[in-house]
Design a protein around this motif. Sequence first.
Motif, PDB file in Angstrom:
ATOM      1  N   MET A 272      61.725 -44.255-109.282  1.00  0.00           N
ATOM      2  CA  MET A 272      60.488 -43.460-109.043  1.00  0.00           C
ATOM      3  C   MET A 272      60.571 -42.025-108.094  1.00  0.00           C
ATOM      4  O   MET A 272      61.636 -42.074-107.544  1.00  0.00           O
ATOM      5  CB  MET A 272      59.399 -44.474-108.388  1.00  0.00           C
ATOM      6  CG  MET A 272      59.170 -45.668-108.934  1.00  0.00           C
ATOM      7  SD  MET A 272      58.291 -46.919-108.035  1.00  0.00           S
ATOM      8  CE  MET A 272      56.751 -46.135-107.680  1.00  0.00           C
ATOM      9  N   ASP A 273      59.818 -41.326-108.287  1.00  0.00           N
ATOM     10  CA  ASP A 273      59.833 -40.087-107.756  1.00  0.00           C
ATOM     11  C   ASP A 273      59.192 -40.046-106.180  1.00  0.00           C
ATOM     12  O   ASP A 273      58.505 -39.117-105.641  1.00  0.00           O
ATOM     13  CB  ASP A 273      59.443 -38.744-108.491  1.00  0.00           C
ATOM     14  CG  ASP A 273      57.841 -39.173-108.710  1.00  0.00           C
ATOM     15  OD1 ASP A 273      57.364 -40.345-108.553  1.00  0.00           O
ATOM     16  OD2 ASP A 273      57.120 -38.172-108.956  1.00  0.00           O
ATOM     17  N   VAL A 274      59.561 -40.985-105.444  1.00  0.00           N
ATOM     18  CA  VAL A 274      59.044 -41.177-104.253  1.00  0.00           C
ATOM     19  C   VAL A 274      60.200 -40.934-102.964  1.00  0.00           C
ATOM     20  O   VAL A 274      59.638 -41.292-101.774  1.00  0.00           O
ATOM     21  CB  VAL A 274      58.563 -42.631-104.130  1.00  0.00           C
ATOM     22  CG1 VAL A 274      57.376 -42.999-104.934  1.00  0.00           C
ATOM     23  CG2 VAL A 274      59.551 -43.593-104.089  1.00  0.00           C
ATOM     24  N   PHE A 275      61.362 -40.527-103.342  1.00  0.00           N
ATOM     25  CA  PHE A 275      62.287 -40.461-102.302  1.00  0.00           C
ATOM     26  C   PHE A 275      62.609 -38.822-102.300  1.00  0.00           C
ATOM     27  O   PHE A 275      63.670 -38.544-101.606  1.00  0.00           O
ATOM     28  CB  PHE A 275      63.843 -41.051-102.855  1.00  0.00           C
ATOM     29  CG  PHE A 275      63.438 -42.478-102.814  1.00  0.00           C
ATOM     30  CD1 PHE A 275      63.905 -43.126-101.516  1.00  0.00           C
ATOM     31  CD2 PHE A 275      63.145 -43.367-103.952  1.00  0.00           C
ATOM     32  CE1 PHE A 275      63.572 -44.578-101.810  1.00  0.00           C
ATOM     33  CE2 PHE A 275      63.058 -44.356-104.012  1.00  0.00           C
ATOM     34  CZ  PHE A 275      63.186 -45.263-102.880  1.00  0.00           C
ATOM     35  N   GLY A 276      61.942 -37.940-102.530  1.00  0.00           N
ATOM     36  CA  GLY A 276      62.082 -36.565-102.289  1.00  0.00           C
ATOM     37  C   GLY A 276      62.768 -35.960-103.479  1.00  0.00           C
ATOM     38  O   GLY A 276      62.939 -36.531-104.308  1.00  0.00           O
ATOM     39  N   LYS A 277      62.948 -34.670-103.420  1.00  0.00           N
ATOM     40  CA  LYS A 277      63.438 -33.841-104.517  1.00  0.00           C
ATOM     41  C   LYS A 277      64.992 -34.227-104.720  1.00  0.00           C
ATOM     42  O   LYS A 277      65.525 -34.027-105.817  1.00  0.00           O
ATOM     43  CB  LYS A 277      63.482 -32.480-104.208  1.00  0.00           C
ATOM     44  CG  LYS A 277      61.886 -31.835-104.268  1.00  0.00           C
ATOM     45  CD  LYS A 277      61.850 -30.259-104.017  1.00  0.00           C
ATOM     46  CE  LYS A 277      62.563 -29.769-102.875  1.00  0.00           C
ATOM     47  NZ  LYS A 277      62.101 -28.474-102.891  1.00  0.00           N
ATOM     48  N   ASP A 278      65.769 -34.545-103.504  1.00  0.00           N
ATOM     49  CA  ASP A 278      67.160 -34.612-103.610  1.00  0.00           C
ATOM     50  C   ASP A 278      67.780 -35.821-102.801  1.00  0.00           C
ATOM     51  O   ASP A 278      68.217 -35.623-101.581  1.00  0.00           O
ATOM     52  CB  ASP A 278      67.983 -33.454-103.176  1.00  0.00           C
ATOM     53  CG  ASP A 278      69.288 -33.478-103.256  1.00  0.00           C
ATOM     54  OD1 ASP A 278      69.836 -34.608-104.268  1.00  0.00           O
ATOM     55  OD2 ASP A 278      70.028 -32.813-102.820  1.00  0.00           O
ATOM     56  N   PRO A 279      67.129 -37.096-103.307  1.00  0.00           N
ATOM     57  CA  PRO A 279      67.606 -38.248-102.268  1.00  0.00           C
ATOM     58  C   PRO A 279      69.121 -38.340-101.861  1.00  0.00           C
ATOM     59  O   PRO A 279      69.312 -38.960-100.918  1.00  0.00           O
ATOM     60  CB  PRO A 279      67.163 -39.484-103.277  1.00  0.00           C
ATOM     61  CG  PRO A 279      66.411 -39.001-104.432  1.00  0.00           C
ATOM     62  CD  PRO A 279      66.706 -37.377-104.560  1.00  0.00           C
ATOM     63  N   LEU A 280      70.195 -37.739-102.877  1.00  0.00           N
ATOM     64  CA  LEU A 280      71.707 -37.818-102.509  1.00  0.00           C
ATOM     65  C   LEU A 280      71.928 -36.628-101.747  1.00  0.00           C
ATOM     66  O   LEU A 280      73.040 -36.693-101.473  1.00  0.00           O
ATOM     67  CB  LEU A 280      72.272 -37.798-103.846  1.00  0.00           C
ATOM     68  CG  LEU A 280      72.109 -39.205-104.749  1.00  0.00           C
ATOM     69  CD1 LEU A 280      72.827 -39.056-106.077  1.00  0.00           C
ATOM     70  CD2 LEU A 280      72.808 -40.400-103.984  1.00  0.00           C
ATOM     71  N   GLY A 281      70.979 -35.785-101.481  1.00  0.00           N
ATOM     72  CA  GLY A 281      71.316 -34.483-100.852  1.00  0.00           C
ATOM     73  C   GLY A 281      71.170 -34.722 -99.049  1.00  0.00           C
ATOM     74  O   GLY A 281      71.706 -33.845 -98.327  1.00  0.00           O
ATOM     75  N   MET A 282      70.811 -35.782 -98.533  1.00  0.00           N
ATOM     76  CA  MET A 282      70.336 -35.932 -97.211  1.00  0.00           C
ATOM     77  C   MET A 282      70.960 -37.175 -96.718  1.00  0.00           C
ATOM     78  O   MET A 282      70.753 -38.372 -97.455  1.00  0.00           O
ATOM     79  CB  MET A 282      68.897 -35.831 -96.986  1.00  0.00           C
ATOM     80  CG  MET A 282      68.360 -34.405 -97.014  1.00  0.00           C
ATOM     81  SD  MET A 282      66.517 -34.479 -96.627  1.00  0.00           S
ATOM     82  CE  MET A 282      65.820 -35.121 -98.117  1.00  0.00           C
ATOM     83  N   GLY A 283      71.596 -37.195 -95.414  1.00  0.00           N
ATOM     84  CA  GLY A 283      71.909 -38.439 -94.717  1.00  0.00           C
ATOM     85  C   GLY A 283      70.891 -39.182 -94.034  1.00  0.00           C
ATOM     86  O   GLY A 283      69.721 -38.788 -93.795  1.00  0.00           O
TER      87      GLY A 283
END
Length: 461
Positions: A272-283
């Motif tokens: 789903m699109d509920v984790f922001g634009k770049d889920p893998l871009g932030m720790g």
Amino acid sequence: MKKHVLALGLCAAMAAGSLAGCSSDKAPASGDTAASAEDSAKDTASGAGSGDEGAAAEELEGSLVFAIWDNNLMDYIDENDMVGKFQEKYPNAEIEVEKIKDDSEYWNAMKMRTSANQLPDVMFNKPFTLSRFKDYLLDLSDLDAAKNNELAAGYAIDGKILGVPMTAGYEYVFYWKDMFEEAGVEVPTTWEDFKTVAQTLQDYYGKDNPDFMAVALGAKDEWPDYPYMEFMPALQGGNGQNWNDMAKTDAPFAEGTDIQKAYQKVYDLFSMDVFGKDPLGMGNDQVTSLFAQKQAAILALGDWGLQNIQNGTDDYSQLGTFYLPVRDSESDPFRVIVQGDSFMGVTTHSKNPELAKAFVEWFYSEDWYPGYINYVTSASSMTSFPKEKDPILAESDAQQPDMELVMYDGGGDDFQAIQNEIAFDYKKLGAQMFTDGFDLTTELNALNEKWAAARAKLGIQ
């Protein structure tokens, strides 16, 4: 609070990296709680009483080696003169506290000492090492320390309590109450509710803020997906021994298994699109900071996350918690993961086993345990010495008074051997779910093939 505990008779348990305690303000017992704790402590075999008990304490003599690795415990022992206080009750006892660098070095040392018949008198275990040392640990079932422990019986092996856990740990979902209220959503109590709430929040706040994420995760670090990838299989079927049971079959990821059902739920959420634009871009640090600034509405972490969130904001008056709702419907039991940690046990190598047992009783008595448990952030495992949770964390318990506790088992030696053989990393798998082209069914089928081959190669039955 009414809690249904699933006593699973654990044979081995959780991976050390996943431990998380339950944070709480340091709150001394008061009123009825203090009186109850005092009465309970008087019943222990710590020698705190008078007459025959006092005489028994005088008669016990000898020396003990108490081996630990916990820095916080060592600090508390030094600051509060544990040895001196124990000797006030047992004047003819001597205790050597042996501090080993860390848990990895601890297990290596204990393994070598097992072969040399030189284990310490009193040692700690993790749940996943209890079965490893089960032949070298005495049954503590008759101790009041074990009887008054909320978790000890659930980790028994072959009906024997081989260690008394010092602390209990829980996991939480943090959320902003005012954001929920403004978006018109309530705390979810089923998995579908959770998904619906997340999407509603994303739609409501995302329309004006393209960087908003309903659910903060920090998938760049991989490990922050553990509330979903590590714990949900156990919650799905109410089976804290899920990982160990997987080691007994060639196709643990097959359709209809607890892990397949749980991972399908996770995959549906992660898609789903509920984790922001770049889920893998932030720790984790970054998303926790953003959550603290209300750039996200939901964040699943252990109790240790509370302090990090509070440090990141000037106003946490609207911060709340709930337990992750994995169940399918309101009629299903609401299951919550609980973990025991630091299981104190007496070894068969002890030359003074009765004195060692007396030390365990004393450690969990009013003479020592209440001060220690209020010194650390973890939750009490002793029913005789309850510890108040931080009010923010306590909200989760109030919302689910009939919750069913699942004592988590993170995988014993067989599971870990297979896991290492095929490089199965559930946290990494969760992060991969965010990548383009990922297909869960294909991945689980491949894992089944590797799993069966590994079991055959390693000779695991």
